[in-house]
Design an enzyme around this catalytic site. Structure first.
Site, PDB file in Angstrom:
ATOM      1  N   ARG A 136      17.584 -73.896 -31.131  1.00  0.00           N
ATOM      2  CA  ARG A 136      16.642 -73.143 -30.293  1.00  0.00           C
ATOM      3  C   ARG A 136      16.210 -71.883 -31.034  1.00  0.00           C
ATOM      4  O   ARG A 136      17.060 -71.081 -31.443  1.00  0.00           O
ATOM      5  CB  ARG A 136      17.324 -72.775 -28.982  1.00  0.00           C
TER       6      ARG A 136
ATOM      7  N   THR B  73      42.722 -85.685  -2.346  1.00  0.00           N
ATOM      8  CA  THR B  73      41.980 -86.414  -3.374  1.00  0.00           C
ATOM      9  C   THR B  73      42.382 -87.886  -3.352  1.00  0.00           C
ATOM     10  O   THR B  73      43.574 -88.190  -3.249  1.00  0.00           O
ATOM     11  CB  THR B  73      42.287 -85.822  -4.762  1.00  0.00           C
TER      12      THR B  73
ATOM     13  N   PRO C  49      45.577 -78.085   7.533  1.00  0.00           N
ATOM     14  CA  PRO C  49      44.694 -76.990   7.947  1.00  0.00           C
ATOM     15  C   PRO C  49      45.410 -75.647   7.926  1.00  0.00           C
ATOM     16  O   PRO C  49      44.837 -74.635   7.518  1.00  0.00           O
ATOM     17  CB  PRO C  49      44.279 -77.385   9.365  1.00  0.00           C
TER      18      PRO C  49
ATOM     19  N   SER D 161      47.940 -72.547   0.380  1.00  0.00           N
ATOM     20  CA  SER D 161      48.848 -71.932  -0.590  1.00  0.00           C
ATOM     21  C   SER D 161      50.270 -71.861  -0.026  1.00  0.00           C
ATOM     22  O   SER D 161      51.250 -72.029  -0.746  1.00  0.00           O
ATOM     23  CB  SER D 161      48.380 -70.511  -0.910  1.00  0.00           C
TER      24      SER D 161
ATOM     25  N   THR E 258      48.552 -80.618   1.595  1.00  0.00           N
ATOM     26  CA  THR E 258      47.770 -79.582   2.277  1.00  0.00           C
ATOM     27  C   THR E 258      47.432 -79.953   3.720  1.00  0.00           C
ATOM     28  O   THR E 258      47.121 -81.103   4.023  1.00  0.00           O
ATOM     29  CB  THR E 258      46.477 -79.340   1.485  1.00  0.00           C
TER      30      THR E 258
ATOM     31  N   GLU F  61      46.000 -67.685  -8.107  1.00  0.00           N
ATOM     32  CA  GLU F  61      46.895 -66.609  -7.652  1.00  0.00           C
ATOM     33  C   GLU F  61      48.313 -67.163  -7.535  1.00  0.00           C
ATOM     34  O   GLU F  61      49.280 -66.538  -7.966  1.00  0.00           O
ATOM     35  CB  GLU F  61      46.434 -66.055  -6.300  1.00  0.00           C
TER      36      GLU F  61
ATOM     37  N   ALA G  69      48.229 -75.003   6.189  1.00  0.00           N
ATOM     38  CA  ALA G  69      49.135 -74.867   5.050  1.00  0.00           C
ATOM     39  C   ALA G  69      48.401 -75.175   3.765  1.00  0.00           C
ATOM     40  O   ALA G  69      48.259 -76.333   3.369  1.00  0.00           O
ATOM     41  CB  ALA G  69      50.342 -75.794   5.209  1.00  0.00           C
TER      42      ALA G  69
ATOM     43  N   GLU H 298      45.556 -77.764  -6.704  1.00  0.00           N
ATOM     44  CA  GLU H 298      46.903 -77.846  -7.298  1.00  0.00           C
ATOM     45  C   GLU H 298      47.537 -76.464  -7.373  1.00  0.00           C
ATOM     46  O   GLU H 298      48.201 -76.114  -8.346  1.00  0.00           O
ATOM     47  CB  GLU H 298      46.862 -78.528  -8.668  1.00  0.00           C
TER      48      GLU H 298
ATOM     49  N   GLN I  59      24.728 -69.686 -20.192  1.00  0.00           N
ATOM     50  CA  GLN I  59      24.002 -68.477 -20.579  1.00  0.00           C
ATOM     51  C   GLN I  59      23.213 -68.727 -21.866  1.00  0.00           C
ATOM     52  O   GLN I  59      22.052 -68.358 -21.988  1.00  0.00           O
ATOM     53  CB  GLN I  59      24.996 -67.324 -20.768  1.00  0.00           C
TER      54      GLN I  59
HETATM   55  C1  FAD Z   1      38.610 -80.825  -4.133  1.00  0.00           C
HETATM   56  C2  FAD Z   1      39.976 -80.563  -3.637  1.00  0.00           C
HETATM   57  C3  FAD Z   1      40.952 -81.503  -3.833  1.00  0.00           C
HETATM   58  C4  FAD Z   1      42.240 -81.287  -3.349  1.00  0.00           C
HETATM   59  N1  FAD Z   1      43.175 -82.265  -3.494  1.00  0.00           N
HETATM   60  C5  FAD Z   1      44.382 -82.115  -2.880  1.00  0.00           C
HETATM   61  C6  FAD Z   1      45.327 -83.181  -2.897  1.00  0.00           C
HETATM   62  O1  FAD Z   1      45.087 -84.224  -3.472  1.00  0.00           O
HETATM   63  N2  FAD Z   1      46.467 -83.023  -2.237  1.00  0.00           N
HETATM   64  C7  FAD Z   1      46.790 -81.858  -1.572  1.00  0.00           C
HETATM   65  O2  FAD Z   1      47.848 -81.790  -0.991  1.00  0.00           O
HETATM   66  N3  FAD Z   1      45.908 -80.832  -1.563  1.00  0.00           N
HETATM   67  C8  FAD Z   1      44.701 -80.938  -2.189  1.00  0.00           C
HETATM   68  N4  FAD Z   1      43.797 -79.896  -2.158  1.00  0.00           N
HETATM   69  C9  FAD Z   1      44.146 -78.673  -1.482  1.00  0.00           C
HETATM   70  C10 FAD Z   1      44.411 -77.521  -2.428  1.00  0.00           C
HETATM   71  O3  FAD Z   1      45.594 -77.703  -3.110  1.00  0.00           O
HETATM   72  C11 FAD Z   1      44.388 -76.236  -1.608  1.00  0.00           C
HETATM   73  O4  FAD Z   1      43.054 -76.034  -1.255  1.00  0.00           O
HETATM   74  C12 FAD Z   1      44.946 -75.078  -2.324  1.00  0.00           C
HETATM   75  O5  FAD Z   1      46.326 -75.195  -2.464  1.00  0.00           O
HETATM   76  C13 FAD Z   1      44.584 -73.744  -1.660  1.00  0.00           C
HETATM   77  O6  FAD Z   1      44.794 -73.779  -0.293  1.00  0.00           O
HETATM   78  P1  FAD Z   1      43.688 -73.245   0.739  1.00  0.00           P
HETATM   79  O7  FAD Z   1      42.453 -73.918   0.357  1.00  0.00           O
HETATM   80  O8  FAD Z   1      44.174 -73.443   2.088  1.00  0.00           O
HETATM   81  O9  FAD Z   1      43.527 -71.698   0.424  1.00  0.00           O
HETATM   82  P2  FAD Z   1      44.413 -70.499   0.971  1.00  0.00           P
HETATM   83  O10 FAD Z   1      45.838 -70.810   0.768  1.00  0.00           O
HETATM   84  O11 FAD Z   1      43.999 -70.164   2.342  1.00  0.00           O
HETATM   85  O12 FAD Z   1      44.020 -69.353  -0.025  1.00  0.00           O
HETATM   86  C14 FAD Z   1      42.873 -68.513   0.142  1.00  0.00           C
HETATM   87  C15 FAD Z   1      42.913 -67.404  -0.890  1.00  0.00           C
HETATM   88  O13 FAD Z   1      44.054 -66.594  -0.690  1.00  0.00           O
HETATM   89  C16 FAD Z   1      44.826 -66.527  -1.867  1.00  0.00           C
HETATM   90  N5  FAD Z   1      46.231 -66.476  -1.546  1.00  0.00           N
HETATM   91  C17 FAD Z   1      46.896 -67.211  -0.625  1.00  0.00           C
HETATM   92  N6  FAD Z   1      48.194 -66.888  -0.642  1.00  0.00           N
HETATM   93  C18 FAD Z   1      48.352 -65.951  -1.582  1.00  0.00           C
HETATM   94  C19 FAD Z   1      49.474 -65.212  -2.066  1.00  0.00           C
HETATM   95  N7  FAD Z   1      50.706 -65.394  -1.604  1.00  0.00           N
HETATM   96  N8  FAD Z   1      49.284 -64.300  -3.040  1.00  0.00           N
HETATM   97  C20 FAD Z   1      48.035 -64.085  -3.537  1.00  0.00           C
HETATM   98  N9  FAD Z   1      46.961 -64.749  -3.107  1.00  0.00           N
HETATM   99  C21 FAD Z   1      47.112 -65.683  -2.155  1.00  0.00           C
HETATM  100  C22 FAD Z   1      44.510 -67.800  -2.598  1.00  0.00           C
HETATM  101  O14 FAD Z   1      44.797 -67.695  -3.959  1.00  0.00           O
HETATM  102  C23 FAD Z   1      43.033 -67.921  -2.301  1.00  0.00           C
HETATM  103  O15 FAD Z   1      42.347 -67.075  -3.171  1.00  0.00           O
HETATM  104  C24 FAD Z   1      42.544 -80.082  -2.665  1.00  0.00           C
HETATM  105  C25 FAD Z   1      41.541 -79.138  -2.494  1.00  0.00           C
HETATM  106  C26 FAD Z   1      40.271 -79.357  -2.966  1.00  0.00           C
HETATM  107  C27 FAD Z   1      39.220 -78.324  -2.730  1.00  0.00           C
END
Ligand code: FAD
Lengths: 259, 388, 356
Positions: free
Chosen positions: B269, B158, B128, B132, B126, B368, B130, B364, B337
């Site tokens: 309860r 992580t 900034p 999803s 991931t 969606e 990139a 992961e 609840q």
């Molecule tokens: C606690 C934590 C640990 C993590 N650990 C790791 C790690 O170890 N390694 C790593 O590489 N990443 C890690 N991540 C990153 C994580 O995988 C991403 O946050 C995740 O893939 C979503 O990306 P984003 O946060 O940028 O959300 P976005 O991609 O910006 O998504 C925002 C919203 O839009 C929706 N959306 C986006 N595209 C689509 C689509 N095509 N169709 C429908 N809906 C869509 C999403 O479902 C979401 O609801 C971690 C994140 C957290 C919070």
């Protein structure tokens, strides 16, 4: 040094329930596990081996499915596991089991220490270690903890009803280990895989040990009915002045052997 | 068909449960409150051989496959989501990428110490820009003789703050993009130019460190290319698939705990003169929780079996993650609840579980994205190719 | 190793009969005639016991055991014969007699299995009763193994089957969730009796019996014992047999100190509810309840705890519960086996006193 550790497989006492209607033990929720104190005995053996070298042999009496308990001992670190399994042993009581185990210890040869758990948490009376010692003609220390070896003198602690003792005994000896400080180690995942998939559990029968039916199958006691603990009668209030109520409470508790 | 676990798995679960109860549960609230990694647990996990459970023994693992690994995470998920997440990132996506994509030398050099727990792993995809849209990564890797120079920033990684070995995705050919232009690398924490940036302050799994990683002219030997140059996505997607199955297992554990707590509480309860258990609304909640958990359990372990018997499992992995995370969140929510105000107390584990469970719907691959993964597979089977 | 046995013997000429006070020299042949021939099969007869005198005293348990032996003997038509080890003197022997023994044999020293087994092999007792203790369990086990005898430890009840005279012994199983009746099939029938299983018998100082000094001695123990320093550690809360728990009803530091006294008196672990935590009496690791620790002791004593569901979840696994509450409508009273209503402080103080 060669150490034998006796392992018993029991129903998990934490999961055994009581069926009041059938006046019986309900074992349905209970898995078969290694008697928890026996794991402390094995831990003590493994620590002695780590300090002084040698070999740890896990030993059990029972049907074929008991080999699972021995595999757990192998997983924890035992070098060998031997199951004494024979139709003739199926009905043996503590006396017969002790005799079979003693014969096995002699058959293994060169064993200088036998460790057991303090007692079996199912129906055990805690007599096996002393019976085994009697059969071997060795001294026994029961309720022992933290065994240490110094020039073939075994030292350990024992707590009896009144106080704590430091005990020492020359080997060979039998030691029954309590559940105290030295907690049993977790069997490493890798050894679990090996112990349950590949490791060999040697199986000996009465012929191997030269045991005759008369020696082991005599029954000295017989289990009869269960006595259910009295049904709890909740919400009973003791009346009177604080002193009177306290006195009758103490009497109740003494009567029920709760204190 | 035999649904029973083989004896080594039964024994393994017994060991892991005891470990989880004795070593992990007592710390769960503390690490959440103190916002810190359970450092004291890590050497114990290593000693018990729990940091390389699925990998073959020749690579320092326990050889217990995906099934053993699911058992591990289910049991950890029962007591502490943060610890489960730490293990998941280390084994499931970090080390797994090397196991699935690495050469024999790479496995000997990197996988073996990881599987033994001597080194800890992270997985960095991931950025900034990139999330999803993983193909949008901009971290660059430029070849320079027998090495690559990496520049860029990864976020939300992580274990990032302490990992010794990091699997990193970087662009080797911007022209090709996701299709042939992205390559996976193994980076060691000692490489000059590698830096840990900000650590996230999160709502839940506060016992798991999520960090920003900065690559500033980091030199990586060409020998550390994971898989083939340009095919980084293949390697990473494969590890993510495996990770999703076990994420489902961890969710299964969390849901089980929520159900057990709900039943225990509803039994004792009393309101309106009788235990909550006699209220139909409570019964319905408990019944639904149990039904969902049972379905999830079957799905998770069947998928683990697909993995271990080397059958395709991408679709099912997506289902494990999707259903697992939703079921866990739902079960924790229902349990709260049923507990009323008590469940809302910060002294009670449900509040933490509620915050923790939410993450599984996000990371992961968001749920969606899981739906897209599942649909893509379904339509592919029907001859339709879906493009992201 | 154990040395070859020389054995205790009473039949040898050198086993000098003690010079006894007149009243112990009663004519036992009269009693024998009264009871007729011993009815025990295969020549196994009489009830034997082993007691140990420490500084001229017998433990309560030893007196309970001899009392039970008397009761069994009366039903079976048998004599009660006790070996008195330790540092026996005539007075302690008289105490045994007053509590039910017919014959007391003074055998100074610490009993050992080989000697005892050889002795019992010769004497052929129908029943042997010992106090249940760590030492006696091991001793009894060795003796039973050597003699092929039946043995039941930790007896809570001992009866003789009226038809075949076999002992029916009740002992706990599965750490006390129930008890099991065990029938003894072999002679001698050896039983170790648990403390408190039987009432303390009333001494009858007019009872008479015979006291004899045994000449031969016990073998030295192969195990060396030295007192070891206590490692003072109150039992861990989660494994403690008794938990004493405080709540706001204890009012103040003085009240909590009483709870501590009660716990010390019982060797119990100290805990509390959320109120006790708020009062600063206990740490969070001692808080019993769904928000804290879950305990499953045999006895839970709640002092000044009214009882919330949250607290109940932490102690519902207790096998017996005592609630000391100020209000008669305190919810915990309904979940308690025994409740006392009043000032918890006064009640706890009275309890400490009543325990002596
Ligand atoms: C606690 C934590 C640990 C993590 N650990 C790791 C790690 O170890 N390694 C790593 O590489 N990443 C890690 N991540 C990153 C994580 O995988 C991403 O946050 C995740 O893939 C979503 O990306 P984003 O946060 O940028 O959300 P976005 O991609 O910006 O998504 C925002 C919203 O839009 C929706 N959306 C986006 N595209 C689509 C689509 N095509 N169709 C429908 N809906 C869509 C999403 O479902 C979401 O609801 C971690 C994140 C957290 C919070």
């Amino acid at each position: 040094m060669r150490i034998a550790v006796c392992i018993k497989q029991i129903l998990d006492p934490r999961a055994v329930r009581l069926s009041r209607s059938r006046e019986a033990i309900d074992p349905r929720q209970a898995a078969r596990i290694v008697n928890p104190p026996d794991r402390y005995a094995l831990e003590a053996a493994l620590r002695l081996r780590e300090r002084h070298g040698g070999e740890v042999i896990a030993l059990s009496v029972g049907a074929r499915d008991v080999s699972d308990a021995l595999r757990e001992a192998l997983a924890m670190g035992a070098d060998r596991a031997i199951l004494l399994s024979d139709e003739m042993l199926a009905g043996a009581d503590a006396s017969g089991v002790a005799r079979a185990l003693a014969r096995a210890v002699e058959h293994i040869g060169d064993v200088s220490l036998v460790l057991t758990g303090e007692r079996a948490l199912d129906t055990g009376g805690g007599t096996l270690p002393a019976r085994l010692a009697q059969e071997l003609g060795w001294p026994v220390v029961t309720d022992a903890s933290e065994p240490q070896l110094e020039d073939s003198i075994l030292r350990a602690f024992q707590r009896d009803e009144k106080q704590r003792w430091s005990v020492s005994v020359a080997l060979p000896a039998v030691l029954a280990v309590t559940r105290q400080r030295e907690k049993p180690r977790y069997p490493p995942a890798l050894r679990i895989a090996w112990a349950y998939r590949e490791a060999e559990v040697e199986t000996w029968d009465c012929d191997d040990l030269g045991l005759s039916p008369e020696e082991i199958s005599a029954r000295h006691t017989e289990e009869r009915n269960l006595v259910m603990p009295p049904e709890r009668n909740l919400g009973f209030i003791l009346s009177g002045s604080p002193e009177e109520a306290a006195r009758s409470l103490v009497a109740e508790l003494r009567g029920k052997r709760l204190i | 068909m035999d649904f029973s676990f083989p004896p080594e798995m039964v024994a393994f679960r017994r060991m892991v449960r005891e470990f989880a109860e004795e070593e992990v549960r007592p710390l769960a609230a503390t690490i959440d409150r103190e916002d810190r990694v359970p450092w004291e647990t890590i050497p114990k996990l290593r000693q018990a051989g729990l940091l390389g459970v699925p990998f073959p023994q020749k690579y320092g693992g326990a050889g217990l496959g995906e099934m053993g690994y699911c058992i591990l995470l289910e049991e950890m998920g029962r007591v502490c989501t943060s610890t489960a997440t730490f293990i998941g990132a280390h084994i499931g996506i970090g080390a797994m990428a090397i196991y699935l994509g690495g050469t024999e030398e790479q496995k000997q050099r990197y996988l073996v110490p990881l599987a033994r727990g001597e080194k800890l792993a992270a997985f960095a995809l991931t950025e900034p820009g990139a999330g999803s849209d993983a193909a949008a990564i901009r971290t660059r890797a430029v070849r320079d003789g027998d090495r690559y120079i990496l520049n860029g920033t990864k976020i939300y990684i992580t274990n990032g703050s302490f990992a010794d070995i990091i699997s990193v995705m970087a662009v080797t050919d911007p022209a090709l993009g996701a299709r042939g232009g992205v390559t996976a690398f193994i980076v060691e924490k000692e490489y000059p130019g590698y830096k840990v940036g900000t650590i996230e302050d999160k709502m839940g799994i506060r016992g798991s460190a999520t960090a920003e990683l900065i690559f500033d002219e980091v030199e990586v030997p060409a020998a550390n290319v994971l898989g083939q140059v340009g095919l980084g996505f293949v390697t990473f997607m494969q590890s993510l698939d495996v990770g999703r199955v076990t994420l489902g297992a961890a969710c299964l554990g969390g849901a089980e705990t929520a159900l057990e707590m709900a039943i225990r509480y509803a039994r004792v309860r009393e309101q309106f003169g009788r235990p909550l258990a006699h209220l139909q609304s409570v019964q319905f909640m408990v019944a639904e929780m149990a039904a969902e958990i049972e379905a999830l359990r079957s799905l998770v372990y069947r998928t683990a079996w697909l993995v271990d018997t080397k059958q395709p499992f991408t679709k099912e992995a997506g289902m494990c993650k999707l259903l697992g995370s939703e079921i866990a969140s739902r079960c924790v929510d229902r349990a709260m609840q049923i507990h009323g105000a008590l469940g809302y107390s910060r002294d009670f584990p449900l509040e933490r579980m509620l915050r923790d469970s939410r993450i599984a719907e996000l990371f992961e691959g968001t749920n969606e994205i899981q739906r897209i993964v599942i649909a893509t597979e379904l339509f592919r089977e029907a001859g339709v190719r879906i493009r992201p | 190793m154990l040395r070859p046995l020389r054995g205790l013997s009473m039949t040898e000429g050198n086993s000098a009969r003690h010079s006894l006070k007149a009243k112990t020299m009663q004519d036992l042949s009269y009693l024998e005639a009264l009871m007729g021939e011993p009815v025990g099969e295969e020549g196994y007869r009489d009830i034997w016991g082993l007691a140990s005198a420490v500084e001229g005293r017998l433990s309560d348990l030893s007196l309970q055991t001899v009392g039970k032996a008397r009761g069994l003997a009366d039903g079976l038509g048998a004599y009660v014969r006790f070996l008195l080890a330790g540092a026996p003197d005539e007075e302690t022997a008289q105490t045994l007699i007053a509590h039910g023994a017919d014959y007391v044999y003074l055998a100074p020293g610490q009993a050992d299995a080989e000697t005892l087994a050889a002795f019992l092999r010769e004497r052929k007792p129908e029943i042997v009763l010992l106090d249940d203790s760590i030492t006696n369990r091991a001793l009894a086990a060795r003796v039973a193994q050597a003699l092929d005898a039946s043995l039941v430890t930790e007896a809570e009840d001992v009866r003789a089957d009226p038809i075949d005279r076999a002992l029916l012994v009740t002992r706990p199983i599965y750490e006390g969730i129930a008890s099991q009746v065990i029938a003894c099939l072999a002679k001698p029938q050896i039983v170790t009796v648990r403390a408190g299983a039987f009432p303390l018998p009333y001494p009858d100082r007019s009872r008479t019996g015979s006291i004899e000094q045994l000449s031969a001695s016990w073998q030295p123990d192969a195990v060396q014992y030295e007192p070891a320093p206590e490692v003072a550690s109150p039992p861990a809360l989660t494994t403690a047999r008794i938990v004493v728990s405080a709540g706001r009803g204890m009012e103040d530091a003085e009240g909590f100190a009483l709870v501590q006294q009660l716990a010390a008196r019982l060797g119990a672990a100290i805990a509390g509810d959320r109120g006790a935590l708020d009062m600063g009496w206990i740490g969070p690791e001692q808080q019993v309840g769904a928000l804290g620790v879950i305990v499953t002791p045999a006895l839970y004593i709640a002092c000044g705890i009214e009882g919330t569901t949250e607290h109940y979840l932490g102690m519902e696994g207790a096998r017996a519960v005592i609630a000391l509450c100020r209000e008669s409508d305190a919810p915990l009273l309904k979940a308690a086996d025994w409740g006392i209503i009043g000032s918890p402080k006064e009640i706890v103080r009275a309890l400490v006193e009543a325990m002596g």
